[in-house]
Design an enzyme around this catalytic site. Structure first.
Site, PDB file in Angstrom:
ATOM      1  N   ASP A  27     110.191 -11.578 -99.584  1.00  0.00           N
ATOM      2  CA  ASP A  27     109.984 -12.277-100.863  1.00  0.00           C
ATOM      3  C   ASP A  27     109.496 -13.705-100.615  1.00  0.00           C
ATOM      4  O   ASP A  27     108.627 -14.218-101.329  1.00  0.00           O
ATOM      5  CB  ASP A  27     111.320 -12.305-101.640  1.00  0.00           C
ATOM      6  CG  ASP A  27     111.153 -12.413-103.142  1.00  0.00           C
ATOM      7  OD1 ASP A  27     110.115 -12.924-103.586  1.00  0.00           O
ATOM      8  OD2 ASP A  27     112.065 -12.017-103.877  1.00  0.00           O
ATOM      9  N   HIS A 219     120.040 -10.606-107.414  1.00  0.00           N
ATOM     10  CA  HIS A 219     118.866 -11.233-106.781  1.00  0.00           C
ATOM     11  C   HIS A 219     118.366 -12.320-107.726  1.00  0.00           C
ATOM     12  O   HIS A 219     117.728 -12.033-108.735  1.00  0.00           O
ATOM     13  CB  HIS A 219     117.815 -10.125-106.577  1.00  0.00           C
ATOM     14  CG  HIS A 219     116.504 -10.553-106.019  1.00  0.00           C
ATOM     15  ND1 HIS A 219     116.078 -10.202-104.751  1.00  0.00           N
ATOM     16  CD2 HIS A 219     115.477 -11.267-106.548  1.00  0.00           C
ATOM     17  CE1 HIS A 219     114.860 -10.670-104.543  1.00  0.00           C
ATOM     18  NE2 HIS A 219     114.471 -11.329-105.617  1.00  0.00           N
ATOM     19  N   HIS A 221     116.310 -15.904-108.647  1.00  0.00           N
ATOM     20  CA  HIS A 221     115.309 -16.922-108.325  1.00  0.00           C
ATOM     21  C   HIS A 221     115.799 -18.204-108.997  1.00  0.00           C
ATOM     22  O   HIS A 221     116.277 -18.175-110.128  1.00  0.00           O
ATOM     23  CB  HIS A 221     113.927 -16.491-108.832  1.00  0.00           C
ATOM     24  CG  HIS A 221     113.307 -15.436-107.964  1.00  0.00           C
ATOM     25  ND1 HIS A 221     112.257 -15.689-107.118  1.00  0.00           N
ATOM     26  CD2 HIS A 221     113.618 -14.136-107.777  1.00  0.00           C
ATOM     27  CE1 HIS A 221     111.935 -14.586-106.459  1.00  0.00           C
ATOM     28  NE2 HIS A 221     112.750 -13.621-106.846  1.00  0.00           N
ATOM     29  N   CYS A 252     107.126 -13.806-106.933  1.00  0.00           N
ATOM     30  CA  CYS A 252     106.317 -12.593-106.926  1.00  0.00           C
ATOM     31  C   CYS A 252     104.916 -12.957-107.387  1.00  0.00           C
ATOM     32  O   CYS A 252     104.740 -13.581-108.431  1.00  0.00           O
ATOM     33  CB  CYS A 252     106.933 -11.559-107.866  1.00  0.00           C
ATOM     34  SG  CYS A 252     105.928 -10.084-108.018  1.00  0.00           S
ATOM     35  N   ASN A 261     113.199 -18.205-104.507  1.00  0.00           N
ATOM     36  CA  ASN A 261     114.477 -17.502-104.552  1.00  0.00           C
ATOM     37  C   ASN A 261     115.599 -18.513-104.385  1.00  0.00           C
ATOM     38  O   ASN A 261     115.396 -19.613-103.861  1.00  0.00           O
ATOM     39  CB  ASN A 261     114.577 -16.532-103.370  1.00  0.00           C
ATOM     40  CG  ASN A 261     113.740 -15.287-103.544  1.00  0.00           C
ATOM     41  OD1 ASN A 261     114.213 -14.295-104.070  1.00  0.00           O
ATOM     42  ND2 ASN A 261     112.487 -15.351-103.120  1.00  0.00           N
TER      43      ASN A 261
HETATM   44  P1  HMG Z   1      97.422   1.484-107.252  1.00  0.00           P
HETATM   45  O1  HMG Z   1      96.129   0.790-107.385  1.00  0.00           O
HETATM   46  O2  HMG Z   1      98.025   2.094-108.454  1.00  0.00           O
HETATM   47  O3  HMG Z   1      97.483   2.581-106.141  1.00  0.00           O
HETATM   48  O4  HMG Z   1      98.427   0.419-106.593  1.00  0.00           O
HETATM   49  P2  HMG Z   1      96.405   3.445-105.425  1.00  0.00           P
HETATM   50  O5  HMG Z   1      97.161   4.601-104.847  1.00  0.00           O
HETATM   51  O6  HMG Z   1      95.258   3.705-106.335  1.00  0.00           O
HETATM   52  O7  HMG Z   1      95.932   2.515-104.214  1.00  0.00           O
HETATM   53  C1  HMG Z   1      95.213   1.314-104.374  1.00  0.00           C
HETATM   54  C2  HMG Z   1      94.837   0.793-102.994  1.00  0.00           C
HETATM   55  O8  HMG Z   1      96.018   0.494-102.252  1.00  0.00           O
HETATM   56  C3  HMG Z   1      94.096   1.841-102.168  1.00  0.00           C
HETATM   57  O9  HMG Z   1      93.252   1.144-101.274  1.00  0.00           O
HETATM   58  C4  HMG Z   1      95.190   2.510-101.378  1.00  0.00           C
HETATM   59  O10 HMG Z   1      94.736   3.063-100.190  1.00  0.00           O
HETATM   60  C5  HMG Z   1      96.111   1.328-101.098  1.00  0.00           C
HETATM   61  P3  HMG Z   1      91.683   1.030-101.542  1.00  0.00           P
HETATM   62  O11 HMG Z   1      91.205   2.434-101.713  1.00  0.00           O
HETATM   63  O12 HMG Z   1      91.547   0.215-102.807  1.00  0.00           O
HETATM   64  O13 HMG Z   1      91.176   0.321-100.316  1.00  0.00           O
HETATM   65  N1  HMG Z   1      97.526   1.708-100.933  1.00  0.00           N
HETATM   66  C6  HMG Z   1      98.269   1.339 -99.885  1.00  0.00           C
HETATM   67  N2  HMG Z   1      97.955   0.625 -98.775  1.00  0.00           N
HETATM   68  C7  HMG Z   1      98.951   0.420 -97.894  1.00  0.00           C
HETATM   69  N3  HMG Z   1     100.224   0.858 -98.074  1.00  0.00           N
HETATM   70  C8  HMG Z   1     100.564   1.559 -99.171  1.00  0.00           C
HETATM   71  C9  HMG Z   1      99.552   1.823-100.129  1.00  0.00           C
HETATM   72  N4  HMG Z   1      99.538   2.473-101.300  1.00  0.00           N
HETATM   73  C10 HMG Z   1      98.293   2.402-101.780  1.00  0.00           C
HETATM   74  N5  HMG Z   1     101.812   1.958 -99.339  1.00  0.00           N
HETATM   75  C11 HMG Z   1     100.454  -0.115-105.394  1.00  0.00           C
HETATM   76  C12 HMG Z   1      99.786   0.708-106.489  1.00  0.00           C
HETATM   77  C13 HMG Z   1     101.944   0.021-105.605  1.00  0.00           C
HETATM   78  C14 HMG Z   1     100.045   0.461-104.046  1.00  0.00           C
HETATM   79  C15 HMG Z   1      99.977  -1.595-105.478  1.00  0.00           C
HETATM   80  O14 HMG Z   1     100.088  -2.032-106.797  1.00  0.00           O
HETATM   81  C16 HMG Z   1     100.827  -2.489-104.605  1.00  0.00           C
HETATM   82  O15 HMG Z   1     100.788  -2.403-103.388  1.00  0.00           O
HETATM   83  N6  HMG Z   1     101.624  -3.402-105.203  1.00  0.00           N
HETATM   84  C17 HMG Z   1     102.477  -4.289-104.442  1.00  0.00           C
HETATM   85  C18 HMG Z   1     103.200  -5.178-105.345  1.00  0.00           C
HETATM   86  C19 HMG Z   1     104.173  -6.063-104.580  1.00  0.00           C
HETATM   87  O16 HMG Z   1     104.388  -5.945-103.393  1.00  0.00           O
HETATM   88  N7  HMG Z   1     104.797  -6.985-105.334  1.00  0.00           N
HETATM   89  C20 HMG Z   1     105.756  -7.894-104.786  1.00  0.00           C
HETATM   90  C21 HMG Z   1     107.063  -7.250-104.475  1.00  0.00           C
HETATM   91  S1  HMG Z   1     108.114  -6.935-105.908  1.00  0.00           S
HETATM   92  C22 HMG Z   1     109.024  -8.391-106.087  1.00  0.00           C
HETATM   93  O17 HMG Z   1     108.698  -9.365-105.478  1.00  0.00           O
HETATM   94  C23 HMG Z   1     110.267  -8.395-106.936  1.00  0.00           C
HETATM   95  C24 HMG Z   1     111.571  -8.391-106.124  1.00  0.00           C
HETATM   96  O18 HMG Z   1     111.651  -9.484-105.249  1.00  0.00           O
HETATM   97  C25 HMG Z   1     112.783  -8.422-107.065  1.00  0.00           C
HETATM   98  C26 HMG Z   1     112.697  -9.522-108.112  1.00  0.00           C
HETATM   99  O19 HMG Z   1     112.511 -10.699-107.785  1.00  0.00           O
HETATM  100  O20 HMG Z   1     112.837  -9.152-109.274  1.00  0.00           O
HETATM  101  C27 HMG Z   1     111.671  -7.105-105.298  1.00  0.00           C
HETATM  102 MG    MG Z   2     112.230 -11.528-105.864  1.00  0.00          MG
END
Ligand code: HMG
Ligand code: MG
Length: 309
Positions: A27, A219, A221, A252, A261
């Site tokens: 994060d 969790h 922030h 995020c 955080n």
């Molecule tokens: P999408 O566009 O719906 O998925 O994204 P897709 O299947 O169509 O894939 C899009 C692209 O991502 C493709 O690549 C896939 O190959 C690739 P392209 O053809 O465009 O070159 N892809 C991947 N690559 C590597 N590893 C994978 C993967 N899956 C697909 N696993 C998806 C959906 C979920 C993949 C995308 O939206 C994403 O990666 N999002 C990440 C969001 C993220 O990490 N956010 C931050 C974390 S959450 C947070 O911080 C909150 C938390 O701290 C708690 C809080 O504070 O509340 C946890």
């Molecule tokens: Mg967070």
């Protein structure tokens, strides 16, 4: 007589031991402008390990287009020195992420959804129910591999797009995750709007619906300075697991306005003062944050860190 009148102050009963779940390498780093080289990320995790932290979320296996800062997480996992007393979970959004994690030797993962539809769409391009369906094969594959699964519920106290989020919306998604089943649920205040009143309300709603305190983590922030007050409210509710980020980095990229955080050092300082055991060395966490600050070229926002800088 009111409890605050002289000689009548009652100290609340709080948990004797708390798990501090470190999210700095995930994060914390996902919200930095600069992407750090793998060797720096590895050294950061190794330094955090030296502090005795029981859990360090060392990265995420998401799309490198979505979060370039955490590309090469497999390399980080390959190079870190794992201690037997520390768990090293990673965030995975789908089966592909889980397979990457398994190949890198990860033994604990976290799936992530939200209590609000719009944030979830921005973050993982799926609605809440759709995300639960996406997690179903992730959880069954993880079970086959005996991998522990945590579920995050983001925007539990407010959404950057929809505003207020009701405790009932949190309750619904928590039960959907528990039904998958996940082993633990982290309730996230993604944009740092919670106050202790909201914490009581959400936790009470969950307890009333049969959720037990042992599966919950909180969790926070610290965007508006209420992070520690919220932890204290959580402790009063009996919750004994808190996420924090060394130095207080984090946010995020898909939650506009989200700032750091709750800082691990700030949390540890308060818990030490309350005589609550964590098994974590505060000076060692400070050393890890100092190292990271040097690599990032700026000072992280944590308050304890500022006081000892
Ligand atoms: P999408 O566009 O719906 O998925 O994204 P897709 O299947 O169509 O894939 C899009 C692209 O991502 C493709 O690549 C896939 O190959 C690739 P392209 O053809 O465009 O070159 N892809 C991947 N690559 C590597 N590893 C994978 C993967 N899956 C697909 N696993 C998806 C959906 C979920 C993949 C995308 O939206 C994403 O990666 N999002 C990440 C969001 C993220 O990490 N956010 C931050 C974390 S959450 C947070 O911080 C909150 C938390 O701290 C708690 C809080 O504070 O509340 C946890
Ligand atoms: Mg967070």
């Amino acid at each position: 007589m009111e409890p605050w009148e002289e000689h009548a102050i009652k100290r609340p009963h709080l948990p004797e031991r708390v798990t501090v779940y470190e999210v700095g390498p995930r994060d914390g780093l996902q919200n930095e402008k600069e992407s750090l080289p793998v060797e720096v990320r590895v050294e950061y995790v190794d330094r955090l390990t030296e502090s005795g932290l029981p859990a360090i979320e060392a990265g995420s296996f998401v799309s490198a287009k979505a979060v370039p800062q955490l590309a090469d997480t497999e390399e980080v996992f390959r190079r870190i020195h794992r201690a037997s007393g520390t768990r090293y979970p990673a965030l995975v959004p789908n089966v592909r992420g889980l397979e990457r994690a398994i190949a890198a030797g990860v033994r604990e993962v976290a799936v992530f959804t939200a209590a609000s539809e719009t944030f979830n769409r921005h973050n993982i391009n799926a609605g809440v129910d759709e995300s639960i369906e996406r997690f179903r094969p992730v959880v069954s594959r993880a079970r086959e591999e005996k991998i522990r699964v945590r579920g995050y519920v983001s925007t539990a106290f407010g959404c950057p797009y929809e505003g207020t989020v009701s405790p009932e919306a949190v309750r619904e998604v928590v039960h959907k995750l528990l039904d998958l089943p996940v082993d633990e649920i982290s309730i996230g205040d993604t944009i740092g709007v919670a106050t202790p009143a909201g914490v009581y309300e959400v936790v009470e709603t969950l307890y009333d619906s049969g959720v037990t305190r042992g599966v919950l983590a909180l969790h926070f922030h610290d965007t508006r300075g209420t992070g520690l007050a919220n932890v204290y409210a959580g402790l009063q509710c009996g919750i004994a697991s808190y996420d924090a980020s060394s130095g207080g980095l984090g946010g995020c990229p898909y939650a506009p306005g989200a700032a750091g955080n709750l800082a691990t050092e700030d949390l540890l300082y308060m818990l030490e003062g309350l005589r609550i055991e964590t098994g974590v060395s505060l000076p060692k966490v400070v050393e890890a944050s100092r190292f990271l600050a040097g690599a990032l070229g700026h000072r992280p926002p944590g308050r304890y860190l500022a006081a000892v800088w």
